[in-house]
Design an enzyme around this catalytic site. Structure first.
Site, PDB file in Angstrom:
ATOM      1  CG  HIS A 195      -3.709  -5.857   7.762  1.00  0.00           C
ATOM      2  ND1 HIS A 195      -3.060  -5.761   6.537  1.00  0.00           N
ATOM      3  CD2 HIS A 195      -4.372  -4.684   7.923  1.00  0.00           C
ATOM      4  CE1 HIS A 195      -3.322  -4.581   5.991  1.00  0.00           C
ATOM      5  NE2 HIS A 195      -4.100  -3.907   6.806  1.00  0.00           N
TER       6      HIS A 195
ATOM      7  CD  GLU B  58      -2.122   0.978   3.107  1.00  0.00           C
ATOM      8  OE1 GLU B  58      -2.538  -0.143   3.442  1.00  0.00           O
ATOM      9  OE2 GLU B  58      -2.152   1.958   3.846  1.00  0.00           O
TER      10      GLU B  58
ATOM     11  CG  ASN C 230      -5.098  -3.263   2.554  1.00  0.00           C
ATOM     12  OD1 ASN C 230      -4.671  -3.550   1.441  1.00  0.00           O
ATOM     13  ND2 ASN C 230      -4.589  -2.307   3.273  1.00  0.00           N
TER      14      ASN C 230
HETATM   15  P1  FAE Z   1     -12.669  -5.569  14.667  1.00  0.00           P
HETATM   16  O1  FAE Z   1     -13.037  -4.626  13.578  1.00  0.00           O
HETATM   17  O2  FAE Z   1     -11.391  -5.364  15.379  1.00  0.00           O
HETATM   18  O3  FAE Z   1     -13.874  -5.528  15.718  1.00  0.00           O
HETATM   19  C1  FAE Z   1     -13.821  -6.191  16.953  1.00  0.00           C
HETATM   20  C2  FAE Z   1     -14.571  -5.356  17.978  1.00  0.00           C
HETATM   21  O4  FAE Z   1     -14.743  -6.127  19.163  1.00  0.00           O
HETATM   22  C3  FAE Z   1     -13.829  -4.094  18.411  1.00  0.00           C
HETATM   23  O5  FAE Z   1     -14.692  -2.997  18.295  1.00  0.00           O
HETATM   24  C4  FAE Z   1     -13.431  -4.368  19.855  1.00  0.00           C
HETATM   25  O6  FAE Z   1     -13.391  -3.208  20.649  1.00  0.00           O
HETATM   26  C5  FAE Z   1     -14.520  -5.314  20.290  1.00  0.00           C
HETATM   27  N1  FAE Z   1     -14.137  -6.198  21.394  1.00  0.00           N
HETATM   28  C6  FAE Z   1     -12.980  -6.872  21.535  1.00  0.00           C
HETATM   29  N2  FAE Z   1     -12.988  -7.626  22.656  1.00  0.00           N
HETATM   30  C7  FAE Z   1     -14.215  -7.405  23.239  1.00  0.00           C
HETATM   31  C8  FAE Z   1     -14.823  -7.885  24.433  1.00  0.00           C
HETATM   32  N3  FAE Z   1     -14.201  -8.766  25.232  1.00  0.00           N
HETATM   33  N4  FAE Z   1     -16.060  -7.441  24.739  1.00  0.00           N
HETATM   34  C9  FAE Z   1     -16.707  -6.564  23.947  1.00  0.00           C
HETATM   35  N5  FAE Z   1     -16.156  -6.075  22.784  1.00  0.00           N
HETATM   36  C10 FAE Z   1     -14.931  -6.496  22.449  1.00  0.00           C
HETATM   37  O7  FAE Z   1     -12.678  -7.072  14.177  1.00  0.00           O
HETATM   38  N6  FAE Z   1      -8.074  -3.278   6.795  1.00  0.00           N
HETATM   39  C11 FAE Z   1      -8.422  -3.105   5.500  1.00  0.00           C
HETATM   40  O8  FAE Z   1      -8.987  -4.014   4.877  1.00  0.00           O
HETATM   41  N7  FAE Z   1      -8.169  -1.917   4.866  1.00  0.00           N
HETATM   42  C12 FAE Z   1      -7.528  -0.882   5.494  1.00  0.00           C
HETATM   43  O9  FAE Z   1      -7.333   0.175   4.902  1.00  0.00           O
HETATM   44  C13 FAE Z   1      -7.128  -1.071   6.839  1.00  0.00           C
HETATM   45  N8  FAE Z   1      -6.453  -0.111   7.524  1.00  0.00           N
HETATM   46  C14 FAE Z   1      -6.178  -0.267   8.865  1.00  0.00           C
HETATM   47  C15 FAE Z   1      -5.590   0.778   9.574  1.00  0.00           C
HETATM   48  C16 FAE Z   1      -5.394   0.671  10.931  1.00  0.00           C
HETATM   49  C17 FAE Z   1      -4.751   1.796  11.680  1.00  0.00           C
HETATM   50  C18 FAE Z   1      -5.796  -0.516  11.603  1.00  0.00           C
HETATM   51  C19 FAE Z   1      -5.619  -0.651  13.087  1.00  0.00           C
HETATM   52  C20 FAE Z   1      -6.370  -1.566  10.903  1.00  0.00           C
HETATM   53  C21 FAE Z   1      -6.556  -1.448   9.534  1.00  0.00           C
HETATM   54  N9  FAE Z   1      -7.170  -2.464   8.810  1.00  0.00           N
HETATM   55  C22 FAE Z   1      -7.456  -2.291   7.482  1.00  0.00           C
HETATM   56  C23 FAE Z   1      -7.548  -3.737   9.451  1.00  0.00           C
HETATM   57  C24 FAE Z   1      -9.055  -3.841   9.714  1.00  0.00           C
HETATM   58  O10 FAE Z   1      -9.526  -2.699  10.390  1.00  0.00           O
HETATM   59  C25 FAE Z   1      -9.322  -5.110  10.532  1.00  0.00           C
HETATM   60  O11 FAE Z   1      -8.856  -6.215   9.771  1.00  0.00           O
HETATM   61  C26 FAE Z   1     -10.794  -5.292  10.851  1.00  0.00           C
HETATM   62  O12 FAE Z   1     -11.302  -4.225  11.598  1.00  0.00           O
HETATM   63  C27 FAE Z   1     -11.031  -6.596  11.608  1.00  0.00           C
HETATM   64  O13 FAE Z   1     -12.420  -6.843  11.672  1.00  0.00           O
HETATM   65  P2  FAE Z   1     -13.033  -7.776  12.777  1.00  0.00           P
HETATM   66  O14 FAE Z   1     -14.493  -7.811  12.573  1.00  0.00           O
HETATM   67  O15 FAE Z   1     -12.280  -9.058  12.785  1.00  0.00           O
END
Ligand code: FAE
Length: 548
Positions: free
Chosen positions: A488, A403, A526
């Protein structure tokens, strides 16, 4: 990631000196466009905060991609869904009139309970670029430290969509088939990826506009040096509203991507999950969301499962401990959150029959970051939303999808920054530490070596052709590679291994996994589009076949 010059251009004030150094590298940034989206669904959810002793048919843990997909499809099917999210519902403005702070001027809203920022690009000219953000607060970005890596994750209603770069990239078909061979790829590419793209609001940049947009000078420069060295570059779709960004560049709307907003949230332009899936789910009237509620335990009950929840305030104090009964529980706490919970529940005897594989198969999607000291002007004004990548995935000896990341410092830096996604076969496991009561991750520093080797081969060639060198001041002192953090995280509860082929934890009927923990450590791009599409596939099957 941002600079100050555009701030002065928008009349929002010029920041100088040390603040110019306090930028962050963002790779995977994103914006939100639906600024006028009503927030009534959140008010509704707040009114229905889950109570101690409640009994609910379906409880979803976490409000990121997997949780949001499950919530929408179940709610549309007429099911009552309770969702709990440990982060806050980002609906309240601060003293500056904005919900989120930007990268140039981070405050307590930036990080999850830290008093100093922990920026991905944490150094500049060899000195720390981090700054004090006291008091500790339930901020949007968590930097979760394990022994040999730290994992960045979004905290709040919307999960990672709040903080990420919005890049919505479909993996190459052949690689998808390699990583998830048990999944019908024809159905994924014909049905579930398009369904996810549509619901997420994925859009493409106007390529004509791109060629002259001041804010993408950095991308054009990186494209030129990549192409000169024989590498292919591609435009990447995004959930940031590129139409809004055009207006930002023209100064006709309030800036977000062009005001250094991304990894701590975007105030405008980004179609984060609270504006898309979760808004639609709430509109059915069947979803309640309890923010600042963290699940700490799940165990079988007479009917269904007993879920223990700690309710916290934004200062981190536990204000209530609630015990809830749920007929079905969907783990959607992300790769780290779900893995930690399940590993702890197995180890402490609450869910002892979970398979031995739980917690295994974790990978970092081959993430490694790097900066080059370019010879071309990259621009003082940079969009925080990446729109282009270098696609060298076809190189069998070291596949790389890099990227092209912004470095919006607000001043010219000549820095070309990249988040490289590589094919790294090293995998780690989560394990419960009886001494600390916490969950550790076995990832070792040496595990990133294949990622560095692949990225180095590509960027050495680019540097050689361009007559440029690496920056060695961005990730430490004399440190070229940003190899000690992850954007990721993937795996820990693998599809068709720890779960069945649709996310069911079969030793405990009614428990499901629906997030990035299902994916075995790598997507080659991503990951959130793949997480979303896989969740669409799995929940469709589950709704059709399981008795809810
Ligand atoms: P996620 O979105 O992390 O959601 C999990 C949720 O569960 C969170 O809101 C937590 O706070 C919550 N949680 C955790 N434990 C608990 C608990 N015990 N009780 C209650 N709530 C809880 O998971 N990916 C892309 O495809 N494109 C991008 O451009 C990209 N840029 C990124 C930039 C940054 C700075 C970061 C950090 C990540 C980036 N990612 C990107 C990765 C992407 O955001 C990540 O793969 C997804 O958000 C993961 O999705 P999930 O549903 O697995």
């Amino acid at each position: 990631m941002h600079g100050n010059s555009f701030r002065s251009a928008t009349g929002t004030g010029v920041r100088r000196g040390v603040r110019r150094r306090s930028f962050i590298a963002g790779a995977g940034l994103a914006v939100g466009s639906l600024a006028l989206q009503p927030s009534s669904w959140i008010a509704k959810a707040t009114a229905a905060t889950i109570g101690d002793g409640d009994s609910v048919p379906i409880l979803i843990i976490g409000s990121g991609y997997g949780g949001a997909v499950a919530a929408l499809r179940l709610a549309q099917a007429g099911k009552k869904v309770a969702m709990v999210e440990m982060g806050q519902s980002w609906t309240t403005t601060g003293d500056d009139g904005k919900i989120f702070c930007n990268m140039l001027d981070p405050d307590k809203r930036s990080f999850w309970f830290r008093t100093t920022t922990d920026q991905p690009v944490g150094y500049f000219l060899g000195a720390s670029a981090n700054k004090s953000i006291s008091p500790a607060y339930a901020g949007a970005l968590d930097s979760e430290q394990f022994a040999a890596t730290r994992v960045y994750q979004g905290r709040g209603v919307g999960g990672g969509s709040l903080v990420n770069g919005g890049m919505a990239v479909q993996p190459k078909l052949s690689y998808f088939q390699e990583i998830l061979p048990s999944v019908d790829s024809t159905a994924m590419y014909a049905t579930y990826f398009p369904r996810a793209q549509s619901a997420l609001g994925v859009n493409n940049i106007d390529q004509t506009w791109f060629e002259s947009a001041e804010c993408y000078q950095f991308s054009r420069v990186s494209r030129k040096t990549a192409n000169n060295a024989g590498f292919t570059t591609v435009f990447v779709p995004n959930v940031y509203d590129f139409g809004y960004m055009v207006k930002e560049q023209a100064n006709t709307v309030t800036r977000s991507a062009l005001d250094a907003e991304v990894i701590y949230g975007n105030n405008y332009g980004k179609r984060s999950l609270d504006k898309t899936y979760l808004a639609a789910a709430s509109a059915t009237g069947n979803l309640s969301i309890s923010a600042l509620h963290k699940v700490t335990a799940v165990a079988p009950a007479a009917s269904g499962y007993t879920v223990t929840i700690a309710q916290i305030d934004t200062a981190g104090n536990t204000v209530a401990t609630k015990t809830v009964t749920a007929a079905k529980v969907i783990f959607a706490a992300g790769s780290v959150g779900t893995s930690k919970l399940l590993v702890a529940m197995k180890a402490t005897g609450k869910l002892p029959n979970l398979p031995a594989s739980v917690g295994t198969g974790w990978g970092n999607n081959g993430n490694v970051m790097v900066g080059r000291a370019g010879l071309d002007l990259t621009g003082a004004l940079q969009s925080s939303i990446p729109c282009m990548g270098i696609d060298n995935w076809g190189n069998a000896s070291g596949p790389v999808f890099a990227e092209i990341a912004p470095f919006p410092a607000g001043t010219e830096t000549w820095i070309n920054l990249y988040l490289a996604i590589t094919k790294n076969n090293n995998r780690a496991a989560f394990s419960y530490n009886t001494g600390t009561g916490k969950v550790d991750l076995s990832w070792q520093s040496s595990y990133t070596a294949p990622s560095i080797a692949a990225a180095k081969a590509m960027f050495d060639a680019i540097n050689s052709k361009a007559g440029t060198v690496y920056r060695s001041d961005l990730f430490g002192t004399d440190k070229i590679w940003g190899d000690d953090f992850v954007y990721h995280p993937l795996g820990g509860c693998l599809l068709n291994t720890t779960t069945d082929n649709y996310g069911r934890l079969t030793s405990y009927p009614g428990l499901y996994v629906m997030d990035g923990s299902l994916i075995p450590g790598s997507t080659g791009v991503n990951p959130f589009l793949t997480i979303t599409a896989l969740a669409e596939r799995n929940i469709e099957q589950i709704i059709a076949n399981d008795a809810f």
